[in-house]
Design a protein around this motif. Structure first.
Motif, PDB file in Angstrom:
ATOM      1  N   ASN A  24       0.754  -3.227 -13.349  1.00 10.17           N
ATOM      2  CA  ASN A  24       1.101  -4.150 -11.956  1.00 10.17           C
ATOM      3  C   ASN A  24       2.028  -4.719 -12.559  1.00 10.17           C
ATOM      4  OD1 ASN A  24       1.354  -6.219 -10.295  1.00 10.17           O
ATOM      5  ND2 ASN A  24      -0.268  -6.737  -9.819  1.00 10.17           N
ATOM      6  N   GLY A  54       4.292  -0.046   1.377  1.00 11.87           N
ATOM      7  CA  GLY A  54       5.042   0.340   1.109  1.00 11.87           C
ATOM      8  C   GLY A  54       5.761   2.206  -0.055  1.00 11.87           C
ATOM      9  N   TYR A 101       3.643   3.158  -7.362  1.00  7.62           N
ATOM     10  CA  TYR A 101       3.648   2.717  -6.006  1.00  7.62           C
ATOM     11  C   TYR A 101       4.183   1.311  -6.006  1.00  7.62           C
ATOM     12  CZ  TYR A 101       1.521   1.267  -1.526  1.00  7.62           C
ATOM     13  OH  TYR A 101       2.025   0.990  -0.593  1.00  7.62           O
ATOM     14  N   ASP A 124       4.954  -2.157  -3.559  1.00  6.60           N
ATOM     15  CA  ASP A 124       3.921  -3.007  -2.667  1.00  6.60           C
ATOM     16  C   ASP A 124       4.433  -3.226  -1.818  1.00  6.60           C
ATOM     17  OD1 ASP A 124       2.130  -3.978  -0.910  1.00  6.60           O
ATOM     18  OD2 ASP A 124       0.823  -5.012  -2.355  1.00  6.60           O
ATOM     19  N   SER A 162       4.049  -5.160   1.198  1.00  6.73           N
ATOM     20  CA  SER A 162       2.889  -5.551   2.523  1.00  6.73           C
ATOM     21  C   SER A 162       3.450  -6.855   3.397  1.00  6.73           C
ATOM     22  CB  SER A 162       1.878  -4.843   1.653  1.00  6.73           C
ATOM     23  OG  SER A 162       1.552  -5.828   0.680  1.00  6.73           O
ATOM     24  N   HIS A 180       5.341  -6.256  -5.239  1.00  4.23           N
ATOM     25  CA  HIS A 180       4.781  -5.872  -6.695  1.00  4.23           C
ATOM     26  C   HIS A 180       5.071  -4.129  -7.435  1.00  4.23           C
ATOM     27  CE1 HIS A 180       2.399  -9.324  -8.428  1.00  4.23           C
ATOM     28  NE2 HIS A 180       2.852  -9.806  -7.727  1.00  4.23           N
ATOM     29  N   TYR A 181       5.141  -3.890  -9.019  1.00  4.43           N
ATOM     30  CA  TYR A 181       4.869  -2.195  -8.193  1.00  4.43           C
ATOM     31  C   TYR A 181       4.573  -2.299  -9.070  1.00  4.43           C
ATOM     32  CZ  TYR A 181       7.300   2.359  -9.811  1.00  4.43           C
ATOM     33  OH  TYR A 181       7.789   3.345  -9.966  1.00  4.43           O
ATOM     34  N   TYR A 182       3.473  -0.802  -8.919  1.00  5.26           N
ATOM     35  CA  TYR A 182       2.393  -0.732 -10.086  1.00  5.26           C
ATOM     36  C   TYR A 182       2.258   0.878 -10.472  1.00  5.26           C
ATOM     37  CZ  TYR A 182      -0.060  -4.107  -6.857  1.00  5.26           C
ATOM     38  OH  TYR A 182      -0.351  -5.527  -6.438  1.00  5.26           O
ATOM     39  N   ASP A 229      -4.465   4.812  -0.674  1.00  2.00           N
ATOM     40  CA  ASP A 229      -4.644   4.225  -2.005  1.00  2.00           C
ATOM     41  C   ASP A 229      -4.461   5.509  -3.412  1.00  2.00           C
ATOM     42  OD1 ASP A 229      -6.445   6.037  -1.536  1.00  2.00           O
ATOM     43  OD2 ASP A 229      -8.253   4.530  -0.994  1.00  2.00           O
TER      44      ASP A 229
END
Length: 392
Positions: free
Chosen positions: A28, A42, A60, A62, A64, A71-73, A119
């Motif tokens: 994260n 996203g 992913y 984010d 939102s 945030h980058y996952y 998801d």
């Protein structure tokens, strides 16, 4: 101590793999970018991974707005699907969202992975040999395929487009097209396919230079439009013009971009072309954002260009996307996507192809915003909406 660790670590890995699946943890990363709430919540980013390394991964972004920053996952697929054998697989080649499902085309693993868009939890897969790109209409997905081995030869077969039921994930039909077909678009009841002939070109037989026209009712190729050698990307604008990139032969025949338009009989014909190398593109409104990479046999260097084409006038209206030094520091651009609501844009940098790449975010006026580390060879992305818009 270091030498002892190097000897013991492989044994520990071997022991643990007998009972457990080794999962690379998700990361994260706070980009520091400001989060703005909108319909787009996203963006999925598919990293190709170097061919033969089995390192395709899914990230992913984010958007939102649930947090104050974006945030980058990194590497979410393996974390959310720990029991999936070999994770995503070898060479991710396309990433699309249709309805509530995420479709990931994994070229050298000969499959299309299908997951929940909400998801990225896996639903199933479709086995398709040497698959390349996917597009959709109604209840069906259409996947282009080289058909033959990923290690092409002079006797490689004609390519095909496979028709897949999006609910059952079963192949229901197929149609032979040109050699080594790439990206596709659908207008009305016709599917247009860019044929590259990449394997033929490499073996000295000459590249393909046509766009196949497939009737979706019969799944039969009805026509071929002669364009230029080694076609690749194919997009449609709001005027129902097709924009297709031609990579040339990497020597005397340079890469360029063509547009196709409807004649008085409603048939697609070549409208013209621009002597501008275009390696990838994204169309929003009247603006076609692009980057181009052109190799020179004379100087043995790679020239990278950026710009915007007005699809209505067919003119290059800008030869730059940003004045920021960050864009000039991109080593190898490998993907571009533009936010259709706000027109901020993202560039993907593959770096040296064998280690982590980068995703760079720019504001609509070209101002650099932030960058983040991705998986290996970031190349394909898809917007994730609150309520998915089904493409017609």
């Amino acid at each position: 101590m270091k030498k002892l660790f190097y000897y013991i670590w492989p044994l520990l890995m071997l022991s643990s793999c007998r009972d457990d699946v080794m999962v690379v943890p998700m990361e994260n990363i706070d980009t520091g970018g400001k989060a703005v709430k909108s319909e787009i919540i996203g963006m999925y980013l598919l990293n190709e991974g170097n061919m033969g390394s089995n390192k395709s991964t899914l990230d992913y972004l984010d958007l939102s707005g649930n947090d104050s920053t974006v945030h980058y996952y990194r590497n979410i697929y393996s974390e959310r699907n720990p029991s999936t054998v070999m994770m995503l697989g070898d060479v991710g080649n396309d990433c699309q969202i249709y309805g509530s499902r995420l479709w990931l085309v994994i070229n050298c693993s000969n499959k299309v992975e299908v997951a929940r868009a909400e998801d990225a939890v896996r639903i199933g897969k479709v086995d398709i040999p040497n698959c390349r790109y996917v597009t959709f209409k109604d209840s069906y997905a259409y996947v282009s395929s080289y058909v033959g081995s990923v290690y092409g030869s002079s006797d490689s077969p004609l390519g095909s487009v496979y028709k897949v039921d999006t609910l059952s994930l079963q192949k229901v039909d197929s149609c032979a097209v040109g050699y080594q077909p790439e990206e596709m678009v659908i207008i009305g009841n016709k599917l247009y396919v860019a044929n590259s002939g990449g394997y033929q070109g490499m073996t000295g037989q000459g590249y393909e230079s046509t766009v196949s026209v497939v009737d979706l009712e019969t799944m039969q190729e009805k026509d071929k439009i002669e364009v230029a050698p080694n076609l690749h990307h194919l997009k449609v604008d709001r005027y129902n013009q097709l924009w297709v990139t031609a990579r040339g032969n990497y020597m005397d025949d340079k890469s360029s971009i063509y547009w196709l338009e409807q004649d008085v009989n409603g048939e697609m014909v070549v409208g013209g072309h621009l002597d501008q190398p275009v390696s990838d593109l994204c169309i929003v409104g009247d603006s076609l954002y692009f980057y181009g990479s052109q190799w020179s046999e004379v100087t043995m260097t790679n020239t990278i260009t950026y710009g915007i084409i007005n699809v209505r006038t067919h003119q290059i209206v800008s030869t730059s996307l940003s004045d920021s030094p960050e864009i000039s520091n991109i080593r190898m651009p490998y993907g571009i996507i533009v936010n259709p609501l706000h027109r901020d844009f993202y560039l993907m940098d593959a770096k040296n192809y064998v280690s982590s790449g980068e995703l760079l975010h720019f504001l609509p006026d070209g101002t650099f915003d932030w960058k983040v580390k991705t998986g290996d060879i970031p190349a394909h992305a898809a917007w994730h909406y609150k309520i998915e818009k089904v493409k017609k």
